[in-house]
Design an enzyme around this catalytic site. Sequence first.
Site, PDB file in Angstrom:
ATOM      1  N   TRP A  74       0.903  -1.160   0.000  1.00  0.00           N
ATOM      2  CA  TRP A  74       0.000   0.000   0.000  1.00  0.00           C
ATOM      3  C   TRP A  74       0.931   1.197   0.000  1.00  0.00           C
ATOM      4  O   TRP A  74       1.591   1.476   0.993  1.00  0.00           O
ATOM      5  CB  TRP A  74      -0.882  -0.024   1.239  1.00  0.00           C
ATOM      6  CG  TRP A  74      -1.929   1.043   1.273  1.00  0.00           C
ATOM      7  CD1 TRP A  74      -3.127   1.030   0.618  1.00  0.00           C
ATOM      8  CD2 TRP A  74      -1.885   2.269   2.019  1.00  0.00           C
ATOM      9  NE1 TRP A  74      -3.822   2.173   0.913  1.00  0.00           N
ATOM     10  CE2 TRP A  74      -3.087   2.954   1.761  1.00  0.00           C
ATOM     11  CE3 TRP A  74      -0.949   2.858   2.860  1.00  0.00           C
ATOM     12  CZ2 TRP A  74      -3.374   4.190   2.322  1.00  0.00           C
ATOM     13  CZ3 TRP A  74      -1.236   4.101   3.418  1.00  0.00           C
ATOM     14  CH2 TRP A  74      -2.440   4.748   3.150  1.00  0.00           C
ATOM     15  N   LYS A 486     -19.640   3.504   5.281  1.00  0.00           N
ATOM     16  CA  LYS A 486     -19.645   2.194   4.608  1.00  0.00           C
ATOM     17  C   LYS A 486     -19.937   2.387   3.122  1.00  0.00           C
ATOM     18  O   LYS A 486     -19.280   1.805   2.277  1.00  0.00           O
ATOM     19  CB  LYS A 486     -20.697   1.247   5.199  1.00  0.00           C
ATOM     20  CG  LYS A 486     -20.374   0.649   6.540  1.00  0.00           C
ATOM     21  CD  LYS A 486     -19.314  -0.428   6.531  1.00  0.00           C
ATOM     22  CE  LYS A 486     -17.958   0.166   6.795  1.00  0.00           C
ATOM     23  NZ  LYS A 486     -17.555   0.302   8.156  1.00  0.00           N
TER      24      LYS A 486
END
Length: 609
Positions: A74, A486
Amino acid sequence: MCGIIGYLGNKNTATVLTEGLKRLEYRGYDSAGIAVFHDDCIQIRRTEGKLAILEQMISKESFNGHTGIGHTRWATHGKPSDRNAHPHKAGGVAVVHNGIIENYLHLKKTLQNKGHVFNSETDTEVISHLINDLIEEGCSFEDAVRRALQQLSGSYALGIMFEGEKKKLIGARNESPLVVGLGDGELFIASDTPAVLNYTREFIFLDDGQIVVLSDGKAAVKDLTGKTLRIEPRYVDWSPLMAEKGGYKHFMLKEIFEQPEAMINTIRGRVSREKGAISFEDFSLRKKQIEALRRVAIVACGTSFHAAMVGRYMIERLAGIPVDIDIASEFRYRNPLIDKGTLMVVISQSGETADTRAALREGKRKGALSLAICNVVESSIARESDHVIYTHAGPEIGVASTKAFITQLVALYLLALYLAKGKGSIESGTVRNLLAELIRIPGLAKDLLRNASEYQTLARKYASARNFLYLGRGINYPIALEGALKLKEISYIHAEGYPAGEMKHGPIALIDREMPVVVLVANDDVREKVMGNIEEVRARDGIVIALASGNDPEIRQKADELIPIPDTAPLLSPILFTIPLQLLAYYVADFKGNDVDQPRNLAKSVTVE
Ligand code: M6R
């Protein structure tokens, strides 16, 4: 961020590494690579993109060595690209790294002046050059690693191999997690246990400033001066299956469906409904200590911060102790007013979030008693806190946190009841009733999950919306934030969570017939007010998707869509409201064909500041 793995054993090294990396992809997935011995030389294969590309790349190759390291990235320093992918090799030294080397520019310059040529933009490459430089100056592999580490400042979990010592692997840790797996005639290092749970459940959890030397079938843990340390291995009782998808399309969906059981695991062994008693394995305070608490400070990031917001309501309402809440990355820089009379609660699924960890240290430095609410056993935050309440949600692999959040809410409810009981702010009968209500919650959550196909239909209907607004009030305001987060994370649709009462102070301007407004209507003292907000949305032609406790005909008539939520105690309602919001976000994202478990730009565990 990033996941690292290392292997020393007799199995097919490349396969062990790539299989392990699959279970670490939640930590990063913009590029991947491995280094494996073949005919006495270290071979590196690495590529930009997901692990599947690397697997394809090596599918026709075979490596005959039995030592290797692997990495899933990442990006922090240097954009995702083949040459920035790990492992990085200088001379005979190959390195994989999770973390950030803060003084890498200075070290790089020094090494360049000595003739070292760098091939990437990463901070990591400096480590391989530094170790190689020391080996060329005459140090042994192990000494070179130790001396190099003494020059680094920043965070690292490292896997290091050297062409001159085929059967040795070195791991090191400072502020980034690293575990050592002890298998049957084989040894592993990994960022996290699920990477190697297929092979062993016996682990050594390294601490900051420690290195591990894997050779001759042994794992020797040492400090940076070379002194050998005795660390007892621990048995991890997560099964490999718990870290698999188990027939679900995505980990996130599996984890949403696991929530009833996860909550039971959080409650198990901690409550006696008959006696109205609550206890924790690693946290207890005497009445006097509870009475002496002047405040509770809860600190966390992201979804865990939303749990903190709910926790504030629970603790203030039940225990009557003032609660401050902070986003961890803000906390440490605002000189918080923390002292000995503060119980500092840090919430973290991973237990490795750098900001939360730094906040914990700041709180401890100022004298607070610290308590971690963590999911990952033996994680850094769990170990650094004075006390820990494990949520026991099991491994959470999907980047979007679901079951970890729900179990954090359960743990906070237990904590609030524990403090309230200890302080004597509620009667035993009330404690018994509130515990009885908690015990009903997993069953009610199961009922909600049975309606998943309805949420799927709803999701399809609104998947093309460009914006969503989520409104909640009181204890369900944080759930509006969580629902919006979310949706943002996995569907990439812009969504905002707002306290319903604030709508008229600005966001109401956004409402038109294109805008779905998700309104949370619990059976609590602000129900009528929230009903008023529904009217306000309707009057501006907005689309109302109501989640409402009970089966209220008035809301059925007013809302465009209604998701009935089983009735429960107001303090527990956030748990039930969360579940349809998770599924709504999941199905929208899946319908759009997004990579639900590994959404773009995100990583599961943010171990850098
Ligand atoms: O492991 P932690 O609970 O400390 O992680 C905190 C946040 O990074 C995390 O909750 C993040 O916001 C999730 N992606 C939310 O789904």
